[in-house]
Design a protein around this motif. Structure first.
Motif, mmCIF file in Angstrom:
data_model
loop_
_atom_site.group_PDB
_atom_site.id
_atom_site.type_symbol
_atom_site.label_atom_id
_atom_site.label_comp_id
_atom_site.label_asym_id
_atom_site.label_seq_id
_atom_site.Cartn_x
_atom_site.Cartn_y
_atom_site.Cartn_z
ATOM 1 N N ASP A 185 0.523 6.967 -9.055
ATOM 2 C CA ASP A 185 0.527 7.999 -8.012
ATOM 3 C C ASP A 185 -0.415 7.571 -6.889
ATOM 4 O OD1 ASP A 185 0.946 10.956 -7.104
ATOM 5 O OD2 ASP A 185 -1.238 10.666 -7.155
ATOM 6 N N GLN A 186 0.043 7.694 -5.643
ATOM 7 C CA GLN A 186 -0.739 7.171 -4.519
ATOM 8 C C GLN A 186 -2.090 7.863 -4.391
ATOM 9 O OE1 GLN A 186 1.441 5.920 -1.106
ATOM 10 N NE2 GLN A 186 -0.158 6.524 0.329
ATOM 11 N N GLY A 187 -2.139 9.146 -4.687
ATOM 12 C CA GLY A 187 -3.421 9.849 -4.634
ATOM 13 C C GLY A 187 -4.406 9.287 -5.640
ATOM 14 N N ALA A 188 -3.927 9.038 -6.852
ATOM 15 C CA ALA A 188 -4.796 8.462 -7.878
ATOM 16 C C ALA A 188 -5.217 7.048 -7.498
ATOM 17 C CB ALA A 188 -4.069 8.457 -9.226
ATOM 18 N N LEU A 189 -4.303 6.302 -6.886
ATOM 19 C CA LEU A 189 -4.609 4.935 -6.483
ATOM 20 C C LEU A 189 -5.713 4.911 -5.435
ATOM 21 C CD1 LEU A 189 -3.578 2.003 -6.979
ATOM 22 C CD2 LEU A 189 -2.128 2.300 -4.973
ATOM 23 N N VAL A 190 -5.620 5.789 -4.458
ATOM 24 C CA VAL A 190 -6.641 5.863 -3.413
ATOM 25 C C VAL A 190 -7.991 6.255 -4.013
ATOM 26 C CG1 VAL A 190 -7.361 7.118 -1.344
ATOM 27 C CG2 VAL A 190 -4.991 6.352 -1.572
ATOM 28 N N SER A 191 -7.988 7.252 -4.903
ATOM 29 C CA SER A 191 -9.240 7.677 -5.547
ATOM 30 C C SER A 191 -9.855 6.543 -6.364
ATOM 31 C CB SER A 191 -8.986 8.893 -6.446
ATOM 32 O OG SER A 191 -8.554 10.008 -5.679
ATOM 33 N N ALA A 192 -9.000 5.802 -7.070
ATOM 34 C CA ALA A 192 -9.489 4.677 -7.874
ATOM 35 C C ALA A 192 -10.113 3.609 -6.980
ATOM 36 C CB ALA A 192 -8.336 4.084 -8.687
ATOM 37 N N PHE A 193 -9.474 3.316 -5.864
ATOM 38 C CA PHE A 193 -9.996 2.299 -4.950
ATOM 39 C C PHE A 193 -11.337 2.727 -4.358
ATOM 40 C CE2 PHE A 193 -5.725 0.090 -3.713
ATOM 41 C CZ PHE A 193 -5.649 -0.411 -5.012
ATOM 42 N N VAL A 194 -11.441 3.986 -3.962
ATOM 43 C CA VAL A 194 -12.691 4.467 -3.376
ATOM 44 C C VAL A 194 -13.822 4.401 -4.390
ATOM 45 C CG1 VAL A 194 -13.872 6.506 -2.463
ATOM 46 C CG2 VAL A 194 -11.576 5.922 -1.646
ATOM 47 N N HIS A 195 -13.559 4.905 -5.593
ATOM 48 C CA HIS A 195 -14.614 4.931 -6.620
ATOM 49 C C HIS A 195 -14.997 3.521 -7.041
ATOM 50 C CE1 HIS A 195 -17.032 6.549 -9.825
ATOM 51 N NE2 HIS A 195 -16.368 5.833 -10.725
ATOM 52 N N ALA A 231 -1.099 -1.805 2.693
ATOM 53 C CA ALA A 231 -2.542 -1.977 2.525
ATOM 54 C C ALA A 231 -3.310 -1.222 3.608
ATOM 55 C CB ALA A 231 -2.898 -3.457 2.543
ATOM 56 N N ASP A 232 -2.846 -1.321 4.853
ATOM 57 C CA ASP A 232 -3.522 -0.606 5.947
ATOM 58 C C ASP A 232 -3.439 0.904 5.746
ATOM 59 O OD1 ASP A 232 -4.174 -2.992 7.140
ATOM 60 O OD2 ASP A 232 -2.500 -2.976 8.555
ATOM 61 N N GLY A 233 -2.286 1.381 5.272
ATOM 62 C CA GLY A 233 -2.147 2.806 5.011
ATOM 63 C C GLY A 233 -3.094 3.284 3.934
ATOM 64 N N LEU A 234 -3.260 2.487 2.865
ATOM 65 C CA LEU A 234 -4.180 2.853 1.789
ATOM 66 C C LEU A 234 -5.625 2.834 2.284
ATOM 67 C CD1 LEU A 234 -2.575 0.913 -1.210
ATOM 68 C CD2 LEU A 234 -2.629 3.386 -0.872
ATOM 69 N N ARG A 235 -5.962 1.869 3.113
ATOM 70 C CA ARG A 235 -7.328 1.819 3.655
ATOM 71 C C ARG A 235 -7.617 3.051 4.506
ATOM 72 N NH1 ARG A 235 -5.944 -3.830 4.288
ATOM 73 N NH2 ARG A 235 -7.239 -5.128 2.886
ATOM 74 N N ASP A 236 -6.636 3.485 5.306
ATOM 75 C CA ASP A 236 -6.822 4.693 6.118
ATOM 76 C C ASP A 236 -7.065 5.911 5.226
ATOM 77 O OD1 ASP A 236 -6.483 3.247 8.433
ATOM 78 O OD2 ASP A 236 -4.356 3.756 8.671
#
Length: 335
Positions: free
Chosen positions: A252-262, A286-291
């Protein structure tokens, strides 16, 4: 008219009507008898055909339930309904083996079960086995072998054109008999996997302490446990770049973003894992996830740990399905 002649008439009639008959499930001797009877039959008139078919239909109407005639048939009918341990014990006690095409059973076996055959059998046997498996599973098995062994087996596959169907069948039966001869085990997974599964959910301090102790007690076992352990920090060392897009799609993209931030906030191998994944997907994604990571800001530790676990669980699921293969032994984690 004999029962064999009637059987031949019924089978010939069903085939002429386009019925799908799985005669290969019959015992070899009955298949042979039927084939010989086919060759001895002469033209049958309409009245005879009608009488035989009517008699056959009448007998079918009187049957309410059918049961297998032997233990082998019973085990096949109950496949998936009784435990594998019970099925194996009954097969051994009755002195029977699984009926039907042995390759059906081998194709259903896991890569872990089949892998020892590739190293213990002759390369010609290994080449036949890989040729009979699904391409994805064969590729997974080949990828787990040392380079020299994989090359020898691949070359041996070039010489399988002259192998007869009977030889392939006998090789399959030999391998299945070896499966049946394997002693029953109380645990489905190897000890390394069981310890690794526990350490996957342990704290870093506990994990490193246990691994240090295992190194002193049994280096080989410790290496096996390390192969079984997989955490977010191991992604860059254990995952091939080509598999990253599949992983990203599975989470899930939300979980992926949270995992990357943490993970990024922890630095070290965690940050390296994030950079590795972002560098092996499309630039646009990749740019979208970084944003999204920048917009999210900080993540609570519990939410971050859960998100990283979602990523590693997705990777484990992809490995179990044969979509990807994790490799390498990684050093103890520092963070």
């Amino acid at each position: 008219m004999s029962q064999r002649e009637k059987a031949a008439i019924v089978v010939r009639f069903l085939l002429a009507e386009g019925a799908e008959l799985t005669l290969a499930d019959l015992p070899d001797d009955l298949q042979a008898i039927l084939a010989v009877q086919f060759g001895q039959m002469r033209p049958v008139d309409r009245n005879t055909l009608a009488n035989v078919v009517a008699e056959f239909a009448g007998e079918l109407e009187q049957i309410a339930l059918l049961f297998p005639r032997d233990v082998a048939g019973a085990l096949k009918a109950l496949d998936g309904k009784i435990s594998p341990q019970t099925a194996a014990r009954l097969r051994k006690e009755a002195g029977v083996r699984q009926a039907g095409d042995p390759w059906d059973r081998l194709r259903a076996a896991s890569a872990e079960v089949l892998l020892p055959f590739l190293t213990s059998e002759a390369v010609e046997v290994a080449a036949v086995m890989l040729s009979k498996l699904e391409v994805a599973k064969a590729a997974t098995l080949l990828g787990r072998l040392p380079g020299a062994t994989a090359r020898h087996i691949a070359y041996a596959m070039s010489r399988t054109n002259a192998v007869t169907p009977d030889t392939v069948y006998r090789i399959g039966m030999s391998l299945v008999l070896q499966l049946d001869a394997t002693p029953d085990r109380a645990f489905a997974d190897d000890p390394e996997k069981r310890v690794g599964a526990i350490l996957n959910l342990s704290t870093t301090e506990t994990r490193n302490d246990v691994l240090s102790g295992l190194d002193e007690a049994d280096q080989t076992f410790a290496d096996g446990v390390r192969r079984a352990i997989f955490t977010f920090a191991n992604i860059a060392d254990r995952i091939a770049p080509r598999d990253v897009p599949n992983i990203v799609r599975a989470v899930d993209q939300g979980a992926l973003v949270s995992a990357f931030v943490h993970a990024g906030s922890m630095g070290g191998d965690m940050q390296r894992a994030v950079d590795f994944m972002l560098s092996n997907i499309s630039t646009r994604l990749a740019d979208g996830l970084r944003d999204e990571m920048q917009a999210l800001g900080k993540v609570k530790p519990k939410a971050g740990e859960d998100a990283m676990l979602a990523v590693t669980t997705a990777i484990r699921d992809l490995e179990a399905s044969g979509t990807l293969f994790m490799h390498g032994i990684v050093p103890d984690e520092e963070a």
